[in-house]
Design a protein around this motif. Structure first.
Motif, PDB file in Angstrom:
ATOM      1  N   VAL A 107      -7.715 -33.765 -87.517  1.00 46.93           N
ATOM      2  CA  VAL A 107      -8.963 -33.112 -87.115  1.00 46.93           C
ATOM      3  C   VAL A 107     -10.114 -33.741 -87.898  1.00 46.93           C
ATOM      4  O   VAL A 107      -9.982 -34.009 -89.096  1.00 46.93           O
ATOM      5  CB  VAL A 107      -8.902 -31.593 -87.366  1.00 46.93           C
ATOM      6  N   GLY A 108     -11.227 -33.998 -87.208  1.00 43.31           N
ATOM      7  CA  GLY A 108     -12.395 -34.576 -87.863  1.00 43.31           C
ATOM      8  C   GLY A 108     -13.654 -33.803 -87.545  1.00 43.31           C
ATOM      9  O   GLY A 108     -13.757 -33.151 -86.505  1.00 43.31           O
ATOM     10  N   ALA A 109     -14.614 -33.879 -88.446  1.00 45.08           N
ATOM     11  CA  ALA A 109     -15.911 -33.245 -88.247  1.00 45.08           C
ATOM     12  C   ALA A 109     -16.937 -33.989 -89.085  1.00 45.08           C
ATOM     13  O   ALA A 109     -16.580 -34.798 -89.956  1.00 45.08           O
ATOM     14  CB  ALA A 109     -15.869 -31.763 -88.618  1.00 45.08           C
ATOM     15  N   ALA A 110     -18.229 -33.697 -88.835  1.00 46.28           N
ATOM     16  CA  ALA A 110     -19.310 -34.436 -89.485  1.00 46.28           C
ATOM     17  C   ALA A 110     -20.387 -33.495 -90.016  1.00 46.28           C
ATOM     18  O   ALA A 110     -20.601 -32.417 -89.474  1.00 46.28           O
ATOM     19  CB  ALA A 110     -19.927 -35.428 -88.493  1.00 46.28           C
ATOM     20  N   PHE A 111     -21.069 -33.962 -91.070  1.00 47.64           N
ATOM     21  CA  PHE A 111     -22.247 -33.252 -91.576  1.00 47.64           C
ATOM     22  C   PHE A 111     -23.210 -34.267 -92.178  1.00 47.64           C
ATOM     23  O   PHE A 111     -22.834 -35.395 -92.502  1.00 47.64           O
ATOM     24  CB  PHE A 111     -21.871 -32.152 -92.573  1.00 47.64           C
ATOM     25  N   THR A 112     -24.483 -33.879 -92.299  1.00 45.14           N
ATOM     26  CA  THR A 112     -25.489 -34.826 -92.759  1.00 45.14           C
ATOM     27  C   THR A 112     -26.691 -34.110 -93.366  1.00 45.14           C
ATOM     28  O   THR A 112     -26.789 -32.878 -93.342  1.00 45.14           O
ATOM     29  CB  THR A 112     -25.947 -35.736 -91.585  1.00 45.14           C
TER      30      THR A 112
END
Length: 199
Positions: A107-112
């Motif tokens: 599972v992957g996810a992103a933040f910035t």
């Protein structure tokens, strides 16, 4: 036990704060969570002269670390609407894992974070997500179960593509409670998804 990696690069500390909030959300599910950062590319003298936050507690990650987790949540500040060179360089070194299919199904996810409200947050999130999709990962966004991303009475980060914060042009603005709540929500949803897929 489900294992979650929060992997980040943070020059000035804003993304580091978001990484720790994401880890809090994932930990609340009972998952094992590690927070690691990617190595700095510039010499320490340049980092100090540029006022980088060099006292970050998270240990540096290695490419082989990525094998060990059920989910990887990746964060970096924007650089002209895309991910930082530090994060890009780190992910570019994962070709061996890609060739082996070692990240398929994780599972992957992103933040910035960005300096301004329209400073490329969504394109940066997509630049991260593009990498994760090439690795064969299952992407989780910041769904609208987190209603805080829809508020209009305050400046806030957050989009369906990931958690985010706005640092201000001088970096003085810190993540707000709403932005941190979005980060914790993302961490929780990623962990819950990983538990369902890998439990």
């Amino acid at each position: 036990m489900t294992r979650i990696l929060v992997l980040y690069y943070s020059a000035y500390g804003h993304t580091e704060i978001m990484a720790n909030a994401i880890a809090e959300g994932a930990l609340a599910t009972g998952a094992h969570v590690d927070v690691k950062r990617v190595p700095e590319l510039v010499p320490e003298s340049v980092a100090r002269a540029s006022h980088f936050k060099i006292d970050q507690a998270a240990p540096a990650a290695t490419i082989d670390d990525l094998r060990d987790y059920d989910a990887i949540i990746v964060g970096t500040g924007t650089r002209f609407g895309r991910m930082s060179s530090q994060m890009a360089t780190f992910l570019d070194r994962a070709g061996g894992l890609w060739a082996q299919g070692a990240l398929n199904g994780k599972v992957g996810a992103a933040f910035t974070s960005s300096a301004t409200q329209h400073g490329g947050q969504e394109t940066t999130l997509f630049s991260i997500i593009t990498n994760l999709l090439h690795f064969g990962m299952v992407i989780v966004g910041l769904n609208y179960g987190f209603a805080g991303q829809t508020i209009l009475d305050d400046v806030t980060g957050g989009s369906p593509y990931g958690a985010s914060t706005i640092a201000g042009s001088d970096g003085a603005r810190q993540p707000t409670e709403n932005e941190l709540a979005g980060a914790r929500y993302l961490g929780r949803v990623v962990a819950q998804t990983a538990m369902k897929l890998h439990g």
